[in-house]
Scaffold this motif. Structure first.
Motif, PDB file in Angstrom:
ATOM      1  N   ALA A  57      -7.074  50.157  45.103  1.00 50.00           N
ATOM      2  CA  ALA A  57      -6.943  50.174  43.561  1.00 50.00           C
ATOM      3  C   ALA A  57      -6.487  51.479  43.356  1.00 50.00           C
ATOM      4  O   ALA A  57      -5.702  51.999  42.311  1.00 50.00           O
ATOM      5  CB  ALA A  57      -8.338  50.092  42.868  1.00 50.00           C
ATOM      6  N   VAL A  58      -7.034  52.759  43.905  1.00 52.67           N
ATOM      7  CA  VAL A  58      -6.682  54.217  43.290  1.00 52.67           C
ATOM      8  C   VAL A  58      -5.055  54.138  43.801  1.00 52.67           C
ATOM      9  O   VAL A  58      -4.373  54.869  43.172  1.00 52.67           O
ATOM     10  CB  VAL A  58      -7.494  55.129  44.154  1.00 52.67           C
ATOM     11  N   ASN A  59      -4.882  53.664  44.918  1.00 60.88           N
ATOM     12  CA  ASN A  59      -3.331  53.993  45.513  1.00 60.88           C
ATOM     13  C   ASN A  59      -2.459  53.051  44.639  1.00 60.88           C
ATOM     14  O   ASN A  59      -1.388  53.728  43.907  1.00 60.88           O
ATOM     15  CB  ASN A  59      -3.151  53.506  46.766  1.00 60.88           C
ATOM     16  N   GLN A  60      -2.874  52.184  43.985  1.00 58.10           N
ATOM     17  CA  GLN A  60      -1.815  51.564  43.031  1.00 58.10           C
ATOM     18  C   GLN A  60      -1.699  52.220  41.852  1.00 58.10           C
ATOM     19  O   GLN A  60      -0.705  52.401  41.115  1.00 58.10           O
ATOM     20  CB  GLN A  60      -2.428  50.017  42.555  1.00 58.10           C
ATOM     21  N   GLU A  61      -2.892  52.540  41.286  1.00 60.78           N
ATOM     22  CA  GLU A  61      -3.013  53.606  40.018  1.00 60.78           C
ATOM     23  C   GLU A  61      -1.992  54.751  40.062  1.00 60.78           C
ATOM     24  O   GLU A  61      -1.275  55.066  39.252  1.00 60.78           O
ATOM     25  CB  GLU A  61      -4.260  53.767  39.400  1.00 60.78           C
ATOM     26  N   VAL A  62      -2.363  55.498  41.059  1.00 57.16           N
ATOM     27  CA  VAL A  62      -1.594  56.690  41.475  1.00 57.16           C
ATOM     28  C   VAL A  62       0.030  56.346  41.463  1.00 57.16           C
ATOM     29  O   VAL A  62       0.770  56.911  40.847  1.00 57.16           O
ATOM     30  CB  VAL A  62      -2.259  57.656  42.506  1.00 57.16           C
ATOM     31  N   ALA A  63       0.275  55.342  42.281  1.00 55.57           N
ATOM     32  CA  ALA A  63       1.682  55.121  42.750  1.00 55.57           C
ATOM     33  C   ALA A  63       2.379  54.520  41.331  1.00 55.57           C
ATOM     34  O   ALA A  63       3.506  55.007  40.974  1.00 55.57           O
ATOM     35  CB  ALA A  63       1.714  54.102  43.506  1.00 55.57           C
ATOM     36  N   SER A  64       1.575  54.058  40.440  1.00 51.84           N
ATOM     37  CA  SER A  64       2.069  53.742  39.076  1.00 51.84           C
ATOM     38  C   SER A  64       2.586  54.846  38.242  1.00 51.84           C
ATOM     39  O   SER A  64       3.501  54.948  37.669  1.00 51.84           O
ATOM     40  CB  SER A  64       1.201  52.429  38.412  1.00 51.84           C
ATOM     41  N   ILE A  65       1.483  55.565  38.052  1.00 48.53           N
ATOM     42  CA  ILE A  65       1.910  57.214  37.526  1.00 48.53           C
ATOM     43  C   ILE A  65       3.130  57.698  38.014  1.00 48.53           C
ATOM     44  O   ILE A  65       3.995  58.158  37.048  1.00 48.53           O
ATOM     45  CB  ILE A  65       0.436  57.651  37.356  1.00 48.53           C
ATOM     46  N   ILE A  66       3.146  57.827  39.181  1.00 47.86           N
ATOM     47  CA  ILE A  66       4.278  58.525  39.741  1.00 47.86           C
ATOM     48  C   ILE A  66       5.598  57.905  39.704  1.00 47.86           C
ATOM     49  O   ILE A  66       6.497  58.451  39.396  1.00 47.86           O
ATOM     50  CB  ILE A  66       3.995  58.960  41.258  1.00 47.86           C
ATOM     51  N   ARG A  67       5.573  56.576  39.924  1.00 49.72           N
ATOM     52  CA  ARG A  67       6.842  55.943  39.554  1.00 49.72           C
ATOM     53  C   ARG A  67       7.435  55.808  38.229  1.00 49.72           C
ATOM     54  O   ARG A  67       8.448  55.947  37.907  1.00 49.72           O
ATOM     55  CB  ARG A  67       6.677  54.335  39.882  1.00 49.72           C
ATOM     56  N   ASP A  68       6.387  56.090  37.234  1.00 51.56           N
ATOM     57  CA  ASP A  68       6.756  56.060  35.903  1.00 51.56           C
ATOM     58  C   ASP A  68       7.540  57.374  35.599  1.00 51.56           C
ATOM     59  O   ASP A  68       8.489  57.412  34.966  1.00 51.56           O
ATOM     60  CB  ASP A  68       5.565  55.715  35.039  1.00 51.56           C
ATOM     61  N   ASP A  69       6.556  58.559  36.029  1.00 49.19           N
ATOM     62  CA  ASP A  69       7.243  59.726  36.144  1.00 49.19           C
ATOM     63  C   ASP A  69       8.656  59.934  36.712  1.00 49.19           C
ATOM     64  O   ASP A  69       9.846  60.519  35.972  1.00 49.19           O
ATOM     65  CB  ASP A  69       6.370  61.097  36.783  1.00 49.19           C
ATOM     66  N   LEU A  70       9.035  59.198  37.721  1.00 48.13           N
ATOM     67  CA  LEU A  70      10.152  59.266  38.589  1.00 48.13           C
ATOM     68  C   LEU A  70      11.010  58.513  37.836  1.00 48.13           C
ATOM     69  O   LEU A  70      12.335  58.979  37.900  1.00 48.13           O
ATOM     70  CB  LEU A  70      10.205  58.919  39.973  1.00 48.13           C
ATOM     71  N   ALA A  71      10.784  57.516  37.155  1.00 52.07           N
ATOM     72  CA  ALA A  71      11.690  56.711  36.243  1.00 52.07           C
ATOM     73  C   ALA A  71      12.393  57.329  35.302  1.00 52.07           C
ATOM     74  O   ALA A  71      13.540  57.288  34.929  1.00 52.07           O
ATOM     75  CB  ALA A  71      10.937  55.263  35.823  1.00 52.07           C
ATOM     76  N   GLY A  72      11.465  58.373  34.710  1.00 52.36           N
ATOM     77  CA  GLY A  72      12.187  59.242  33.103  1.00 52.36           C
ATOM     78  C   GLY A  72      12.999  60.401  33.714  1.00 52.36           C
ATOM     79  O   GLY A  72      13.734  61.097  32.993  1.00 52.36           O
ATOM     80  N   MET A  73      12.943  60.751  35.052  1.00 53.91           N
ATOM     81  CA  MET A  73      13.814  61.964  35.576  1.00 53.91           C
ATOM     82  C   MET A  73      15.413  61.537  35.788  1.00 53.91           C
ATOM     83  O   MET A  73      15.823  60.188  36.016  1.00 53.91           O
ATOM     84  CB  MET A  73      13.286  62.362  36.922  1.00 53.91           C
ATOM     85  N   ARG A  74      16.088  62.587  35.368  1.00 53.01           N
ATOM     86  CA  ARG A  74      17.536  62.551  35.746  1.00 53.01           C
ATOM     87  C   ARG A  74      17.977  62.574  37.106  1.00 53.01           C
ATOM     88  O   ARG A  74      17.172  63.459  37.844  1.00 53.01           O
ATOM     89  CB  ARG A  74      18.166  63.561  34.778  1.00 53.01           C
TER      90      ARG A  74
END
Length: 165
Positions: free
Chosen positions: A143-160
């Motif tokens: 559960a923690v892995n999925q939550e942290v991964a989701s946050i990091i993926r969202d940040d990466l998606a917004g990067m150039r």
């Protein structure tokens, strides 16, 4: 030459430190490249030596590469600690590790005990799969892995990315 930062290491490190507080069972969180390079980490308690961190990162990334799955549950052979590993971007992995097992070290068993377990069909995997505490720990780590991964993926998606420059 323009510098492209794929990961804001300060922000990522802060996120990993915060995630340690989400569950008391987490002993470490690491983000690494599939080649074993450590991008960010957080440890509950004392931070291990660089050599120990590199060994852990290489072991985890090798286990993930061999399994080739989206999420892998990896059990350390010596310590019995569970690690949940998942890809958060191409070539970037997130691993969240729980505490070391409180049981006996599997290498401390006598040859007779190990042979008896083979005959009986019992072993570390069987006993831990049936253990409700181990199942709860595994569920919490996932559960923690999925939550942290989701946050990091969202940040990466917004990067150039370099292609956008």
């Amino acid at each position: 030459m323009t510098q492209v930062s794929l990961v804001d290491s300060t922000r990522l490190s802060a996120l990993l430190q915060e995630a340690l507080s989400w569950n008391e069972e987490i002993s470490s969180i690491m983000v690494s490249a599939q080649n074993g390079s450590i991008l960010a980490y957080a440890f509950r308690g004392q931070t291990p030596s660089v050599k120990a961190m590199r060994t852990r990162s290489t072991t985890v990334t090798t286990a993930y590469a061999i399994a080739g799955q989206d999420t892998l549950i990896f059990e350390a052979q010596r310590t019995g600690a569970l690690t949940v590993i998942s890809a958060i971007a191409d070539q970037i992995l997130l691993s969240i590790t729980g505490p070391e097992s409180q049981g006996t070290d599997p290498y401390e068993k006598t040859v007779h005990e190990a042979a008896q377990e083979e005959v009986d069909g019992t072993g570390m995997e069987d006993s831990q799969e049936q253990d409700p505490e181990m199942l709860r720990l595994r569920s919490d780590l996932e559960a923690v892995n999925q939550e942290v991964a989701s946050i990091i993926r969202d940040d990466l998606a917004g990067m150039r990315w370099p292609e956008d420059i």
